[in-house]
Design an enzyme around this catalytic site. Structure first.
Site, mmCIF file in Angstrom:
data_model
loop_
_atom_site.group_PDB
_atom_site.id
_atom_site.type_symbol
_atom_site.label_atom_id
_atom_site.label_comp_id
_atom_site.label_asym_id
_atom_site.label_seq_id
_atom_site.Cartn_x
_atom_site.Cartn_y
_atom_site.Cartn_z
ATOM 1 N N ASN A 156 28.135 45.976 42.895
ATOM 2 C CA ASN A 156 28.115 44.905 41.995
ATOM 3 C C ASN A 156 27.885 43.435 42.494
ATOM 4 O O ASN A 156 27.346 42.552 42.036
ATOM 5 C CB ASN A 156 29.672 44.383 41.402
ATOM 6 C CG ASN A 156 30.281 45.685 40.398
ATOM 7 O OD1 ASN A 156 29.348 46.285 39.879
ATOM 8 N ND2 ASN A 156 31.575 45.628 40.314
ATOM 9 N N HIS A 209 19.824 44.470 21.387
ATOM 10 C CA HIS A 209 21.068 45.109 22.147
ATOM 11 C C HIS A 209 21.974 45.927 21.097
ATOM 12 O O HIS A 209 23.012 46.518 21.750
ATOM 13 C CB HIS A 209 21.746 43.961 22.759
ATOM 14 C CG HIS A 209 22.711 44.378 23.995
ATOM 15 N ND1 HIS A 209 24.171 44.210 23.518
ATOM 16 C CD2 HIS A 209 22.771 44.935 24.999
ATOM 17 C CE1 HIS A 209 25.010 44.690 24.634
ATOM 18 N NE2 HIS A 209 24.270 45.186 25.534
ATOM 19 N N TYR A 223 32.247 55.390 30.281
ATOM 20 C CA TYR A 223 32.339 53.991 29.464
ATOM 21 C C TYR A 223 33.327 54.328 28.413
ATOM 22 O O TYR A 223 33.131 55.402 27.764
ATOM 23 C CB TYR A 223 30.887 53.536 29.184
ATOM 24 C CG TYR A 223 29.994 52.758 29.917
ATOM 25 C CD1 TYR A 223 30.063 53.044 31.448
ATOM 26 C CD2 TYR A 223 29.232 51.867 29.717
ATOM 27 C CE1 TYR A 223 29.452 52.617 32.288
ATOM 28 C CE2 TYR A 223 28.282 51.143 30.210
ATOM 29 C CZ TYR A 223 28.439 51.627 31.822
ATOM 30 O OH TYR A 223 27.357 50.906 32.667
#
Length: 731
Positions: free
Chosen positions: A93, A480, A517
């Protein structure tokens, strides 16, 4: 957590993370184009001007997010190998944060663009604060590894050691490995008048070497790159591992015969790896992007990591040649680059990981009386299907939907958006099969999905060669949204025997990330939704500019305005004494116009609850501004990724799900879609999950008016509760 093994759980990625690498960084990839100043409705927001500090800084908010990731690694109640993975995720990250956000701040400063952000800070002020915070976080990260994880692993029979800790047999094994496999691929690069300082690629691990000519006594500098194709930690047997750079460092004399190796030190450079691509048409865009991907490797450095034992002369040389400032140098105890801990976390020690979990088939798609898979089209005709991944299997729902469409002789066409997908995607294979079977297949491929561009270019070419119509979306906008539509010839269907089936989701069409996810999806035969989606596909593939939809909100046309209208409707319901409440779930909440509308709702007395995984620029709990406003964040074994927008709506709750986060980039520079859930049953299902997330006994972090996040006293893990709930449902 990149970013190329798949992490098993959750935190966040810069742009939802690359499909496999970098999986768990938070979405913060909005580019550093100069944003127009936020211009609120003066009359509606006049009362807010008394709170000039009402927006938190997005970059510092992201650092708080990654601190929460680090706290997961420090949490002794979490299985040990999962803690090691969280350390790897934190490192990945932070790498992406420097590559994108810090690099962007440096560009703005260099260009003299000293525009204050909505938080009131200048770029240089933000950058100075970032360095202070990241120095502390990186030191804390290294300490957690050295002080907590290494000893705990040792107690479990897993040892991460240095070269001097190896016994003679282990050293012989490493020498053999070096001779047979590592040495042939190493390329030492000297620095002298005939050899300029070599280019150091971003995120590569390197060894700075000082060698001396025994005849002249003159010292020389050389660089050796640690090959990334080998495992970061070398297994020497009995679950003992040594860093690869230790093995190379011990054998440097083999690379410099006739010279004396004086000393060696590892270092690592992070570079600006953002992309800037000018778009004209689809083919030009492909060519421009392929060229830019090559240029990405040569971005300017933004951070230099070195071992704290590094010689001052060597450090001075690196600083001078790389052009970094003293503030951009980070001294850490070795080993550097702990992303390699993903390999350690993948060890087959199930006793040190989260309990095993296998997604189940959604009850509406589960065939009770037959061993054959359920017909997804018949199931969708019976009732709308709400999917909740990873609890509901992606393979037996979304993937099966597309695969059955490809094989079904009654299917005439398939239309699909692809933002990120896996390297061995069954979705791609199904679309190829459909095209080869003569069906019309339209695929909207977003080749500019950050850090996944080369993958998407490759799959776009494959789809084109199979006969699919491949379109790269609209110039100036990233596509997206998560949409799939199947057009089927059915004799009993209205409108000329044609029925549309649609899937609208909050996550990518990626079977691998669907196991890690958390996302919602809707499979429906609702014809109003189908017509809306058909219009949107025509917008994306042709010259249609329909901007009016019955069951969708679509960015950049109307998501912001649609949500603000609904927020103001809640204010009206509250004033009229009707039920009013706002609950939003997103990866990031940054858009000032929406935040100000939420502040107005709070000032009017409407309860406002936000569940935000990553960045939140709203400041809850400020007297007179946001008294009824709460913000929570949940991290755990899965990455909280879905976007949900729930409004009490006077007693007839309205819920939207979709792809859009509340950020400028999503609402202004992307094609995003929210769909209104069509039935009370689905609205109640999502509402129950939100109830669990906001329950006081659910483990979470809460944001205070002082911009600090505090872990709650809750003891129950949301993901464990949802796993148990799905198991009960299956029975």
């Amino acid at each position: 957590m990149t970013q190329d093994s798949l992490p098993s759980h959750a935190t966040g990625s810069i742009d939802e993370g690359p499909a496999e690498p970098g999986l768990h960084a938070v979405a913060f990839t909005e580019t550093f184009d100069v944003e127009p100043p936020y211009l609120p409705d003066v009359e509606a927001t006049a009362g807010l001007e008394a709170f000039p500090d009402r927006f938190l800084d997005r970059e510092l908010s992201w650092l708080h997010f990654n601190q929460r990731v680090l706290e997961m690694a420090e949490d002794a109640s979490i299985p040990l190998l999962e803690r090691a993975r969280f350390l790897a995720i934190f490192a990945s990250n932070l790498d992406e944060f420097f590559m994108v956000r810090v690099a962007g701040l440096k560009r703005r400063i260099a260009a003299g663009v000293a525009v204050r952000s909505a938080s009131g800070h200048l770029p240089r002020e933000v950058l100075e604060t970032i360095w202070a915070n990241t120095d502390e976080l990186m030191a804390r990260h290294a300490a957690a590894f050295q002080r907590d994880i290494i000893p705990a692993l040792r107690d479990e029979g897993i040892e991460l050691v240095r070269w001097e800790d190896l016994d003679k047999d282990e050293q012989k094994q490493c020498k053999r490995l070096f001779k047979e496999r590592v040495f042939p691929v190493l390329t030492p690069l000297a620095v002298d008048p005939a050899h300029p300082f070599p280019y150091i690629s971003g995120l590569s691990l390197n060894i700075a070497v000082l060698v001396r000519n025994p005849k002249t006594g003159k010292e020389h500098f050389a660089r050796v790159k640690v090959p990334p194709l080998f495992n970061r930690f070398v297994a020497v047997g009995n679950q003992r591992f040594v860093p690869l750079e230790d093995v190379i460092g011990e054998h440097l004399k083999r690379l410099f015969p006739g010279m004396e190796v004086v000393e060696s030190h590892t270092f690592r450079v992070t570079r600006n790896e953002d992309l800037e691509v000018e778009e004209d048409d689809a083919e030009n865009l492909l060519a421009a992007l392929e060229k830019e991907l090559l240029r990405r490797k040569f971005g300017p450095p933004v951070r230099l990591e070195v071992e704290e034992s590094i010689n001052g002369r060597v450090l001075d040389l690196l600083v001078s040649e790389l052009g970094v400032s003293e503030a951009e140098v980070v001294r850490l105890p070795g080993p550097l680059d702990l992303r390699g801990l993903h390999d350690i976390a993948d060890l087959p020690r199930e006793d040190l990981k989260f309990a095993g979990f296998v997604p189940t088939t959604n009850v509406k798609l589960a065939e009770v009386d037959s061993a054959s898979p359920v017909d997804v089209f018949k199931a969708a005709n019976r009732q709308d299907i709400l999917l909740h991944h990873p609890y509901d299997s992606f393979a037996t729902s979304v993937q099966r939907f597309i695969e059955q469409a490809a094989a079904d002789k009654h299917v005439l066409a398939i239309k699909q958006t692809l933002y990120r997908t896996s390297g061995d995607s069954p979705i791609i294979d199904a679309l190829v099969d459909a095209a080869e079977a003569g069906k019309q297949v339209l695929v909207i491929v977003e080749i500019k999905a950050r850090f996944d561009e080369s993958n998407n270019i490759r799959w776009a070419r494959k789809l084109e060669h199979a006969g699919c119509h491949v379109v790269y979306g609209l110039v100036g906008l990233k596509t997206h949204c998560k949409l799939s539509m199947v057009i089927r010839d059915e004799a009993d269907a209205p409108a000329g025997g044609i029925r549309r089936y649609t899937h609208i989701g909050t996550g990518n069409y990626n079977p691998k990330t669907a196991r890690a996810y958390e996302d919602f999806g809707l499979i429906t035969a609702d014809q109003t939704i189908g017509e809306d989606v058909a219009h949107l596909f025509n917008n994306l593939s042709g010259f249609s500019r329909n901007a009016s939809y019955d069951q969708l909100l679509v960015a950049p046309d109307n998501i912001r305005d649609g949500l603000i209208d609904q927020i103001h409707a809640e204010i009206a319901h509250h004033r009229a004494g009707r039920p009013a409440r706002i609950r939003l779930k997103a990866n990031s909440v940054v858009d000032e116009a929406i935040i100000d509308s939420l502040y107005l709702a709070s000032q009017a007395g409407v309860p406002v609850d936000l569940l935000v995984r990553g960045i939140c620029a709203a400041r809850p709990g400020v007297p007179g501004l946001s008294d009824t406003f709460t913000v929570r964040s949940i991290l755990g074994r899965f990455l909280e990724h879905s976007r949900v927008f729930e409004f009490a709506n006077g007693g007839e709750t309205m819920t939207w799900i979709g792809s859009a986060d509340l950020m400028h980039r999503n609402l202004d520079r992307r094609v995003e879609v929210l769909v209104k859930l069509p039935t009370e049953e689905l609205v109640a299902e999502v509402g129950h999950i939100l109830d669990m997330a906001f329950d006081a006994d659910t483990m979470a972090w809460e944001l205070g008016p002082d911009a600090e996040w505090t872990r709650t006293a809750g003891t129950r893990h949301l993901h464990d509760m949802l796993i148990a709930r799905h198991r009960r449902t299956k029975r």
